[in-house]
Write an enzyme that holds these catalytic residues in place. Structure first.
Site, PDB file in Angstrom:
ATOM      1  N   GLY A  63      -6.508  11.394 -17.310  1.00 30.32           N
ATOM      2  CA  GLY A  63      -6.064  11.117 -15.946  1.00 30.32           C
ATOM      3  C   GLY A  63      -4.803  11.908 -15.660  1.00 30.32           C
ATOM      4  CG  LEU A  68       2.087   9.461  -8.740  1.00 32.79           C
ATOM      5  CD1 LEU A  68       2.748   8.328  -7.981  1.00 32.79           C
ATOM      6  CD2 LEU A  68       2.946  10.700  -8.665  1.00 32.79           C
ATOM      7  CB  ALA A  69       0.580   6.963 -14.698  1.00 27.08           C
ATOM      8  N   GLY A  70      -0.406   9.833 -15.320  1.00 29.04           N
ATOM      9  CA  GLY A  70      -0.943  10.754 -16.310  1.00 29.04           C
ATOM     10  C   GLY A  70      -0.235  12.098 -16.308  1.00 29.04           C
ATOM     11  CG  HIS A 118      -2.906  -2.227   2.664  1.00 29.95           C
ATOM     12  ND1 HIS A 118      -2.623  -2.246   3.996  1.00 29.95           N
ATOM     13  CD2 HIS A 118      -1.840  -1.662   2.056  1.00 29.95           C
ATOM     14  CE1 HIS A 118      -1.427  -1.702   4.179  1.00 29.95           C
ATOM     15  NE2 HIS A 118      -0.925  -1.337   3.020  1.00 29.95           N
ATOM     16  NE  ARG A 166       1.070  -3.218   0.870  1.00 29.61           N
ATOM     17  CZ  ARG A 166       1.100  -2.087   0.185  1.00 29.61           C
ATOM     18  NH1 ARG A 166       0.481  -2.007  -0.971  1.00 29.61           N
ATOM     19  NH2 ARG A 166       1.731  -1.036   0.643  1.00 29.61           N
ATOM     20  CG  HIS A 187      -4.262  -0.418  -0.852  1.00 29.19           C
ATOM     21  ND1 HIS A 187      -4.544   0.883  -0.530  1.00 29.19           N
ATOM     22  CD2 HIS A 187      -2.923  -0.459  -1.072  1.00 29.19           C
ATOM     23  CE1 HIS A 187      -3.424   1.588  -0.561  1.00 29.19           C
ATOM     24  NE2 HIS A 187      -2.431   0.809  -0.902  1.00 29.19           N
ATOM     25  CG  LEU A 235       3.845   6.037  -4.721  1.00 29.25           C
ATOM     26  CD1 LEU A 235       4.492   6.810  -3.586  1.00 29.25           C
ATOM     27  CD2 LEU A 235       2.650   6.811  -5.228  1.00 29.25           C
TER      28      LEU A 235
END
Lengths: 223, 665, 250
Positions: free
Chosen positions: B41, B44-46, B267, B338, B430, B470
């Site tokens: 992946g 962002l994390a990967g 969401h 939410r 979401h 994020l």
């Protein structure tokens, strides 16, 4: 060598097109101003004097070698870019996209037509003069090559007149993109000034070819 | 029962991470060069993990099923990223971010993890700015912030409505740099379809090269999964079409546990569904609720007239409108979290007040914002006694400056001008708070297998606050895993290069091929898409915004039946040894068909309502979620079994915050 | 509405492609890709091969989707990716010609799917700021003028879809490359290595077999994120300055 790498990079090639193009743009203006003397109605005296000056003045002569070189470079480089771009695209879309001006995506075609024009143009006047095939004329006691007579004779032929006028339209189209494109390639793009450059480009691409086109038409009609 | 040790370090909450970092085992640079890490992946994390691990000197192999790491769905996050910078001097702090996140998650997350998240949040912003992420700025050249739902400070950093895109491109650029330096080997268009364990440790993966269908073996000293969430089990969601659970689910098949799968975030502000062919739902950023007012008609007749098209929103007079969020939650109004906003929309639509043909939509109205901004703009421009039209025009300009790209997107999708007509919105799936169970080191119960970002379960409890996804993805990738992975790898420095020509790898390839062949050979009559659609409808109906025991039991059975039908009647065109998107989809849907059942079971096991999990049987008299802290303050981690998945539990210990009933009234 | 689709079918890079005609029933609310889904569902139910096309987020941001519709990359709507294009832009009886991106540097993988890994390699050549995790100073340490940050943001919105290359009669990647070069060069953090970056990225761009820019402006017209060709001019400028001014011989 960095300079070779630079000039053979896609951006360097564009730079060459842009600089040589701008030089040719300036040349066109000078050429036009000189040629307008054909319309003086003095049986070509002023023009012939001018022609002699242009072919004998050492400074002009040196510049003219630069001009020949730049014309050749512009043509050769243009063809090289055209070929690499063709191979980069490989195939065209079945439906032609309408997202560019016609001139901008047909610069190579226009350029080739102009090259053909240039060849005929040079052969007709410049080459004949170079090999001394043009009879002399006496102006004010001095001997001059009567280039005017050759030009005058050529423009009595309606086909030549049409050929010149059409060629000027082609040059106009080439200029209509080339003028502003040269500035973009040099990186001269600015929110405030680019519209001005584009406006000047349009004006230039209409006025200069128009000026050139008037000459044969006028001389044909006046005979 | 598997013992789920969270491995939370000793000490005060605020010191745990610092002390732990200072004392944990390290891997020396010369040893790092000999250690291979697989990162699956590249969101962002990967991407951030692969880049950082590469910078540290490990040999990283990164995998994505996309054509480029830049396509990961992190890119679609709109609103922003939280950080406890307190640049606005409005009382924010690491503790407050920690507390808001714990409370927002309805007290179902692990304290120590959440506090660490809040601590490193500030480093993320520094890192992103240094990478060239063009965050919004003030005239003085310093960073701008905005507020988001569920909190009372402005701590959200943003880059227009494209924060996720800019942060992902930042991580992607860092990853690209490591690729060019040779520290990371990138495998595009390679989808992980199995995990390989050697002697109980995660030592590699089997990936399918989607260009030619080849099954490839990849070995390493450990495996890091950063493969996102499983929202697409609902078929219709705001996730990208390719988002899937396969990598995580394959790990579950190899012994990892799926924690809290029923915690799914719905969401509240998405564009409603229009037709049966609909393939996905589009989110309208939560930031819109800063200025939009949510309402439905008071009278069912009016709602019916709107649905039939004989009336529009503009025909409903002010006194016949029910601004239900403002009415029910005066303290937070339209900015409730939410889960609360979504449920309220459902209640309104259940009462027959929905405003599109399907009956499933409410209005999000900018009329009063346009009016308010118009007036103040006229005032600041020195226009006295401006006419109605002038106010409108000025107001629309202000709204366009703030939300222009979102309004344009709405117009493109619906064909309706949101400046003139209120938007129609409805909740949609979401984000999934649930995910692979991990300890404080982000290591799953399978040694050497780590999970980051949305793929793990750890930080958001049963509800995630806006702009925190994020933050978590990047925290895990940039600032947590590079340290904690050393706890495992420091014991592996004597382990030679893992060979991929062993029996374990060969068996895994054979099993994967068998799984593919099984699906290819069914040659039934129904498309993969049709199964996915039906699965989504079941999960949404029985495990969506509100759940009940009877419904969940029924839903579970329906999924089991559907799974059976899938393996009897699915049709996948083409062959397995070529570029075949239908086969890729089929493998993913097959895994969703198992996960869906676990979702139902988890929701059934949790006899309480908390965050995104709402059980009809467990509601307060006013219809709010009723938690049961005495019996359910635990993480439910599921072990897969075709017949009867088993649950394992990690008790959540709250030493620093008091468990309260969440109130936004 | 009833539509006639002429869809490009090509088994692989090495096969010759051709158009295939299909009739499709669509409605106003459908996105273009949903219309393609409907077509594919029907093909599958007839046990035929569905049309392969790239897509993912379907909200106009991931840059995966790529189709040339009636000669226009991403279709007729301005500033819109295919996935955000809706069928209300078409009318009953329309004939729609659908083709893949056409460029030598983007070889066709299957039908409408092309290989854009050349873009990744351009970024790998230098589309980054060389900063390791943890080295950063405080985010507010260097103020950046709001307008400059906004300009950088405008360049940074590029989604890497390749429509610029697809639109360009020369298949030039100048808009893509210049957007990244300019995004980073505008920021003080990226300024430091901008000379090295622009040279490296242009070199890679040329090696990938993209054409040279002839300033037709087609890229700007078709870019779904409306990135301006002023970025190209800025890169031209930067490149000249970098090559002429650099101390090294490359």
């Amino acid at each position: 060598m960095w300079i070779l790498n630079f000039l053979t990079s896609s951006l360097g090639k564009k730079l060459i097109m842009s600089l040589t193009g701008l030089f040719l743009i300036i040349f066109l203006l000078v050429h036009l101003i000189g040629n307008l003397q054909l319309l003086f109605g003095d049986n070509g005296e002023a023009f012939n004097v001018y022609a002699k000056f242009m072919t004998t003045n050492p400074l002009i002569k040196t510049t003219s070698y630069g001009l020949y070189f730049f014309i050749l470079l512009h043509i050769v480089q243009g063809i090289v870019i055209w070929l690499t771009n063709k191979s980069a695209k490989q195939s065209r879309y079945a439906v032609a996209p309408k997202n560019t001006s016609w001139a901008s995506s047909n610069m190579a075609t226009l350029g080739i037509i102009i090259t053909v024009f240039l060849a005929i143009h040079l052969w007709q006047f410049w080459f004949k003069m170079k090999i001394g095939a043009i009879p002399p004329v006496n102006i004010g006691g001095e001997e001059y090559t009567n280039l005017y007579a050759v030009v005058h004779e050529a423009y009595q032929n309606i086909f030549f007149v049409i050929f010149y006028v059409v060629s000027m339209v082609v040059i106009g189209l080439h200029l209509s993109h080339g003028f502003q494109s040269a500035f973009q390639s040099l990186g001269l793009n600015h929110k405030k000034y680019t519209p001005l450059i584009k406006g000047m480009g349009i004006a230039y691409s209409i006025l200069i070819p128009l000026g050139f086109a008037i000459i044969p038409v006028w001389m044909y009609m006046m005979h | 029962m598997i013992n789920l040790d969270p491995k939370v370090p000793e000490g005060n909450l605020g010191d745990k991470w610092t002390n732990y970092r200072g004392t944990m085992n390290l891997v020396a640079p010369n040893n790092k060069r000999r250690i291979d890490i697989i990162v699956v992946g590249t969101g962002l994390a990967g991407a951030s993990a692969a880049a950082t691990l590469g910078e540290l000197g490990y040999n990283v192999k990164a995998f994505t099923f996309h054509d480029s790491p830049r396509r990961a769905h992190s890119i679609a996050a709109q609103g922003g990223i939280n950080a406890a910078k307190n640049y606005q001097n409005d009382g924010d702090s690491i503790y407050r971010l920690f507390y808001d996140t714990i409370k927002g998650g309805d007290y179902r997350s692990r304290e120590a993890n959440v506090h660490r998240l809040a601590e490193v949040s500030v480093n993320i912003i520094d890192q992103a700015v240094a990478q060239g992420v063009p965050f919004a700025r003030e005239y003085g050249g310093l960073l701008a912030n905005r507020s988001f739902g569920g909190v009372q400070v402005s701590r959200t950093f943003y880059a227009k409505g494209q924060t996720g895109q800019q942060l992902l491109l930042g991580a992607y650029s860092a990853l690209s740099r490591q690729i060019s330096l040779g520290n990371v080997t990138m495998y595009n268009r390679h989808e992980m379809i199995d995990l390989v364990k050697v002697d109980g440790k995660a030592r590699g993966i089997i990936a399918r090269n989607s260009l030619n269908g080849e099954l490839t073996k990849h070995s390493a000293h450990c495996v890091v999964l950063a493969t996102g969430g499983y929202g697409n089990v609902f078929y219709l969601s705001t996730n990208a079409m390719g988002c899937n659970v396969t990598a995580a689910w394959r790990a579950v098949h190899k012994g990892a546990l799926m924690a809290n799968p029923c915690y799914t975030q719905i969401h509240p502000t998405c564009i409603p569904q229009f037709g049966s062919y609909q393939s996905k739902l589009t989110l309208m950023s939560e930031s819109l609720r800063n200025d939009g007012r949510v309402w439905v008609p008071n009278k069912v007749e009016d709602a019916e007239a709107i649905r039939k098209g004989t009336k529009t929103a503009l025909d409903i007079p002010e006194e016949d409108r029910d601004y239900y969020l403002e009415r029910r939650y005066p303290a937070f109004g339209n900015l409730v979290p939410r889960d609360v906003a979504s449920r309220a929309a459902k209640v309104a639509c259940d009462e027959g007040k929905g405003v599109v043909g399907t009956g499933l939509a409410v209005f999000l109205d900018f009329e009063s914002a346009i009016h308010r901004y118009g007036k103040s703009e006229a005032h600041s421009k020195g226009i006295h006694n401006p006419g109605k039209e002038a106010i409108r025009k000025l107001g629309e300009e202000v709204v366009a400056a703030k939300y222009g790209n979102l309004f344009d997107m709405y117009l493109k999708i619906t064909g309706e001008n949101p400046y003139k007509m209120p938007m129609k919105i409805y909740p949609a799936v979401h984000y999934t708070m649930g995910g692979l169970w991990v300890d404080y080191n982000l290591e799953t119960n399978v040694p050497g297998l780590f999970a980051l970002g949305e793929c793990n379960f750890s930080d958001h409890g049963s509800n995630r606050l806006g702009a925190s996804a994020l933050m978590q993805g990047l925290a895990d990738g940039y600032f947590v895993i590079p340290y904690t992975i050393g706890q495992f790898l420091s014991k592996e420095i004597r382990t030679p290069k893992i060979q991929d020509d062993t029996a374990e790898f060969d068996t895994a390839v054979k099993e994967s091929q068998a799984r593919i062949d099984r699906i290819m050979n069914i040659k039934g009559n129904q498309s993969v898409e049709s199964f996915h659609r039906r699965l989504g409808a079941i999960v949404w109906e029985y495990c969506g915004m509100s759940r009940s025991e009877a419904g969940l039991k029924k839903g579970r059975q329906m999924i089991r039946d559907l799974r059976k039908e899938f393996y009897a009647d699915v049709f996948v065109p083409g062959t397995s040894a070529e570029f075949n998107p239908e086969l890729e989809k089929a493998l993913r849907v097959a895994d969703f068909l198992e996960l869906g059942e676990v979702l139902m079971l988890d929701a059934l096991d949790r006899n309480e309502s908390c965050g995104g999990h709402f059980r009809e049987e467990y509601a307060s008299p006013e219809g709010e979620a009723a938690r049961n802290d005495k019996d359910y303050t635990y993480v439910a981690a599921w072990e897969w079994d075709e017949n009867e998945p088993k649950v394992h539990k990690e008790n959540l210990v709250f030493e620093n915050v008091e468990l309260k009933t969440r109130s936004y009234k | 509405m009833k539509l006639t689709l002429k869809v490009w079918r090509q088994k692989s890079k090495d096969h010759k492609g051709s158009f295939e005609n299909h009739q499709v029933e669509a409605d106003d609310h459908m996105s273009f890709l949903e219309m393609m889904d409907v077509l594919n569902e029907r093909l599958i139910s007839n046990k035929a091969e569905p049309v392969a096309f790239s897509h993912d987020c379907r909200e106009g941001i991931c840059g995966t989707c790529n189709m040339v519709i009636n000669g226009k990359p991403h279709g007729p709507s301005k500033g819109t990716t295919v996935c955000q294009l809706h069928m209300r832009e078409f009318k009953d009886g329309d004939v729609i010609v659908i083709e893949p991106w056409r460029a030598a540097a983007f070889p066709v993988i299957k039908d409408l799917v092309v290989d854009r890994s050349s873009f990744d390699r351009i970024i790998q050549a230098g589309g980054y700021i060389s900063v390791n995790t943890g080295q950063a100073q405080d985010a507010n340490a260097i103020p950046i003028e709001k307008d400059t940050a906004a300009q950088a943001m405008d360049a940074a919105t590029c989604i890497g879809c390749g429509a610029c290359v697809a639109a360009c009669p020369n298949a030039s990647a100048m808009l893509f490359t210049s957007a990244k070069v300019n995004h980073l060069a505008l920021l003080p953090q990226g300024q430091v290595e901008s000379s090295r970056r622009v040279r490296a990225m242009v070199k890679q761009m040329d090696e990938e077999g993209f054409g040279a820019c002839s300033n037709t402006g087609a890229c700007e017209v078709e870019c779904p994120k409306e990135i301006s060709i002023t970025n190209i001019a800025a890169m031209n400028r930067m490149y000249m300055g970098a090559v002429i001014g650099a101390q090294d011989q490359v």
